[in-house]
Motif scaffolding. Structure first.
Motif, mmCIF file in Angstrom:
data_model
loop_
_atom_site.group_PDB
_atom_site.id
_atom_site.type_symbol
_atom_site.label_atom_id
_atom_site.label_comp_id
_atom_site.label_asym_id
_atom_site.label_seq_id
_atom_site.Cartn_x
_atom_site.Cartn_y
_atom_site.Cartn_z
ATOM 1 N N GLY A 89 0.783 -1.319 0.023
ATOM 2 C CA GLY A 89 -0.017 0.147 0.041
ATOM 3 C C GLY A 89 0.920 1.346 -0.004
ATOM 4 N N SER A 90 0.230 2.410 -0.361
ATOM 5 C CA SER A 90 0.930 3.649 -0.414
ATOM 6 C C SER A 90 1.197 3.906 0.841
ATOM 7 N N SER A 91 0.595 3.492 2.100
ATOM 8 C CA SER A 91 0.897 3.646 3.435
ATOM 9 C C SER A 91 2.487 3.309 3.813
ATOM 10 N N ASP A 92 2.698 2.040 3.319
ATOM 11 C CA ASP A 92 4.259 1.590 3.892
ATOM 12 C C ASP A 92 5.260 2.664 3.033
ATOM 13 N N THR A 114 -5.389 16.266 7.225
ATOM 14 C CA THR A 114 -4.940 15.729 6.012
ATOM 15 C C THR A 114 -5.091 14.249 6.458
ATOM 16 N N PHE A 115 -4.502 13.364 5.433
ATOM 17 C CA PHE A 115 -4.391 11.875 5.632
ATOM 18 C C PHE A 115 -3.409 11.735 6.912
ATOM 19 N N SER A 116 -4.110 10.883 7.568
ATOM 20 C CA SER A 116 -3.430 10.765 9.188
ATOM 21 C C SER A 116 -2.100 10.102 9.438
ATOM 22 N N ASN A 161 -6.947 16.307 -1.614
ATOM 23 C CA ASN A 161 -6.671 16.166 -0.062
ATOM 24 C C ASN A 161 -7.735 15.165 0.436
ATOM 25 N N ASN A 162 -7.295 14.180 1.124
ATOM 26 C CA ASN A 162 -8.308 13.371 2.155
ATOM 27 C C ASN A 162 -8.219 14.041 3.609
ATOM 28 N N PRO A 163 -9.493 14.588 4.113
ATOM 29 C CA PRO A 163 -10.809 14.242 3.865
ATOM 30 C C PRO A 163 -11.493 15.146 3.192
ATOM 31 N N LEU A 188 4.018 14.171 -2.584
ATOM 32 C CA LEU A 188 2.795 14.582 -3.237
ATOM 33 C C LEU A 188 2.123 13.245 -3.259
ATOM 34 N N ASP A 189 0.983 13.237 -2.364
ATOM 35 C CA ASP A 189 0.416 12.085 -2.332
ATOM 36 C C ASP A 189 -0.803 12.162 -3.298
ATOM 37 N N GLU A 190 -0.848 11.207 -4.340
ATOM 38 C CA GLU A 190 -2.011 11.236 -5.359
ATOM 39 C C GLU A 190 -2.851 10.122 -5.217
ATOM 40 N N ALA A 191 -3.107 9.666 -4.224
ATOM 41 C CA ALA A 191 -4.115 8.398 -3.981
ATOM 42 C C ALA A 191 -5.364 8.263 -4.808
ATOM 43 N N TYR A 192 -5.887 9.720 -4.688
ATOM 44 C CA TYR A 192 -7.135 9.687 -5.491
ATOM 45 C C TYR A 192 -6.930 10.408 -6.902
ATOM 46 N N GLY A 193 -5.579 10.521 -7.188
ATOM 47 C CA GLY A 193 -5.356 11.614 -8.554
ATOM 48 C C GLY A 193 -6.145 10.953 -9.807
ATOM 49 N N ARG A 218 1.277 7.032 -5.060
ATOM 50 C CA ARG A 218 -0.050 6.447 -5.856
ATOM 51 C C ARG A 218 -0.383 4.984 -5.277
ATOM 52 N N THR A 219 -1.688 4.398 -5.311
ATOM 53 C CA THR A 219 -2.003 3.354 -4.700
ATOM 54 C C THR A 219 -2.904 2.650 -5.662
ATOM 55 N N PHE A 220 -3.024 1.299 -5.654
ATOM 56 C CA PHE A 220 -3.911 0.248 -6.218
ATOM 57 C C PHE A 220 -5.135 0.135 -5.705
ATOM 58 N N SER A 221 -5.233 0.783 -4.206
ATOM 59 C CA SER A 221 -6.131 0.697 -3.449
ATOM 60 C C SER A 221 -7.594 1.179 -3.845
ATOM 61 N N LYS A 222 -7.401 2.480 -4.365
ATOM 62 C CA LYS A 222 -8.680 3.124 -4.753
ATOM 63 C C LYS A 222 -9.241 2.943 -6.165
ATOM 64 N N VAL A 223 -9.089 3.619 -7.466
ATOM 65 C CA VAL A 223 -9.503 3.500 -8.366
ATOM 66 C C VAL A 223 -9.346 2.072 -8.820
ATOM 67 N N ASN A 229 -5.428 -6.036 -1.271
ATOM 68 C CA ASN A 229 -4.308 -6.633 -1.671
ATOM 69 C C ASN A 229 -2.781 -5.985 -1.065
ATOM 70 N N ARG A 230 -3.104 -4.734 -0.854
ATOM 71 C CA ARG A 230 -2.027 -3.901 -0.140
ATOM 72 C C ARG A 230 -0.652 -3.679 -1.302
ATOM 73 N N ILE A 231 -1.008 -2.714 -1.984
ATOM 74 C CA ILE A 231 0.132 -2.296 -3.083
ATOM 75 C C ILE A 231 -0.196 -1.081 -3.458
HETATM 76 C C1 LIG Z 1 -4.475 10.221 0.890
HETATM 77 C C2 LIG Z 1 -4.180 8.737 1.094
HETATM 78 N N1 LIG Z 1 -2.845 8.424 0.884
HETATM 79 C C3 LIG Z 1 -2.699 6.948 1.079
HETATM 80 C C4 LIG Z 1 -3.536 6.062 1.359
HETATM 81 C C5 LIG Z 1 -3.095 4.833 1.854
HETATM 82 O O1 LIG Z 1 -3.678 3.872 0.860
HETATM 83 P P1 LIG Z 1 -3.049 2.198 0.779
HETATM 84 O O2 LIG Z 1 -1.870 2.113 1.927
HETATM 85 O O3 LIG Z 1 -4.172 1.294 0.776
HETATM 86 O O4 LIG Z 1 -2.428 2.315 -0.674
HETATM 87 C C6 LIG Z 1 -4.800 6.429 1.619
HETATM 88 C C7 LIG Z 1 -6.066 5.576 2.090
HETATM 89 O O5 LIG Z 1 -7.043 5.701 2.557
HETATM 90 C C8 LIG Z 1 -5.202 7.895 1.647
HETATM 91 O O6 LIG Z 1 -6.577 8.324 1.728
#
Ligand SMILES: Cc1ncc(COP(=O)(O)O)c(C=O)c1O
Length: 365
Positions: A89-92, A114-116, A161-163, A188-193, A218-223, A229-231
């Motif tokens: 996940g991009s969290s990693d 922003t994202f915690s 930005n999340n949220p 620059l976190d584009e998780a939702y880009g 970026r992440t495969f968790s969203k779109v 799968n955590r990537i």
């Molecule tokens: C802004 C943002 N970045 C990163 C993540 C992390 O996502 P993941 O670890 O599933 O890739 C999230 C998850 O909600 C998010 O909202």
């Protein structure tokens, strides 16, 4: 035993209750979860086929360097392979950046709210947090620049930005990056880009040649719908990526995650369907909030934050009892809830329940 003093105050992450538990406890037949910005359309059928094909190989360690996936992604986004790193996940990647760059005495700048996970990982590394309040739900870039000092090591930007779901205008992003001192790593976190349609949105990867101190997440968790799968990945200049790689766990992405991500990158049709239906969902929610006379931040990701004019946890609990799980409880936005875009049927049920709850609370006439 004495743990690090600076982590003693950290809460243990509380995951939302599973839908099945909520159903049983509240005696509900149906519960809709619109709380974690997941993709209601699931994931690409090509990813499913790729995982089924890989299933008999799970006794073997994965490719630690994700070579095939890296090749496919590098071609797709037009960067060199040594500019990419994958994570659980991009969290990693956020964790690895904090681990690789931050030491006690450093400062790190981020928005509030922003994202915690930026804050969480910075606290683990015992650095000074500089949180800059959002302005109208958007990053206050001049204030973030003013908060940057000689001690600032990492500056976090979440776009959208999340949220709040807001985006940064392209010229503002460029002028900001021009002014950030070169000793500061900008994340620059584009998780939702991928969800964004607005022409004013910046594709961070296009800026990497100009700004060597930038890393895009970026992440495969969203779109792509592969949250379980955590990537996810980071893209930056090769020297930055090498540094992050130095603290990476050897096998931080699994076989199923790698093949599913690779196949997802080859399914542009699925991606486009998800983008288009999500946009229609955003338009529906924006329209309904306008009809109900509720203020909201215009969402560009797959969620919207709306002002319900009552303590948000109260609204959260009333909605939960009616089978809708949303997010609430942001300290800077005590009367706002965040709802993920679901299927059209789920969106309509959400609006129905919100209207009932806000009518009972006398917010709506
Ligand atoms: C802004 C943002 N970045 C990163 C993540 C992390 O996502 P993941 O670890 O599933 O890739 C999230 C998850 O909600 C998010 O909202």
């Amino acid at each position: 035993m004495q743990p690090k003093l600076n982590i003693m105050h950290l809460p243990v992450y509380q995951p939302g209750k599973p839908v099945e538990d909520v159903k049983r406890e509240l005696g509900l037949d149906e519960v809709i979860k619109l709380a974690s910005n997941e993709n209601p359309r699931g994931y690409s059928p090509l990813a499913k086929a790729a995982m089924l094909e890989e299933i008999d190989q799970l006794h073997l360690y994965p490719d630690g360097a994700s070579v095939e996936l890296t090749d496919v992604l590098a071609k797709k986004i037009n960067v060199d392979t040594d500019q990419i790193i994958f994570g659980t996940g991009s969290s990693d990647i956020i964790l690895m950046i904090a681990r690789a760059f931050l030491v006690a005495g450093d400062e790190t700048v981020m928005a509030d709210e922003t994202f915690s996970q930026y804050k969480h990982n910075a606290e683990i590394e015992n650095v000074k947090l500089v949180e800059v309040p959002l302005k109208d739900g958007k990053h206050d870039l001049p204030a973030m620049l003013a908060a940057t000092t000689d001690k600032t090591k990492v500056l976090w930007i979440c776009n959208p930005n999340n949220p709040t779901g807001t985006i940064i205008a392209h010229e503002d992003m460029l002028s900001f990056l021009d002014q950030v001192p070169k000793h500061v790593l900008v994340v620059l976190d584009e998780a939702y880009g991928e969800y964004v349609f607005d022409d004013n949105f910046t594709d961070g990867v296009q800026l990497l040649d100009k700004f060597k101190n930038l890393v895009v997440l970026r992440t495969f968790s969203k779109v792509y719908g592969l949250a379980a799968n955590r990537i996810g990945y980071g893209v930056g200049n090769a020297a930055v990526i090498r540094t992050i790689n130095q603290v990476r766990e050897p096998f931080n992405t699994g076989r199923l995650a790698q093949v599913a991500a690779k196949a997802s990158l080859q399914d542009d049709a699925f991606l486009e369907q998800c983008r288009v239906t999500n946009r229609a969902g955003l338009d529906y929610l924006h329209g309904e909030f306008t009809r109900m006379n509720l203020e909201f931040f215009e969402g560009h990701g797959n969620f919207v934050m709306v002002d319900v004019r009552k303590p948000s946890m109260e609204v959260f609990n009333l909605m939960l009892r009616k089978g809708i799980i949303i997010r609430a409880g942001w300290k800077q936005y005590p009367t706002y809830i965040r709802v993920s875009v679901g299927t059209q049927e789920q969106n309509e049920k959400f609006i129905n329940v919100l209207e009932q709850v806000l009518t009972d609370l006398a917010v709506l006439a």
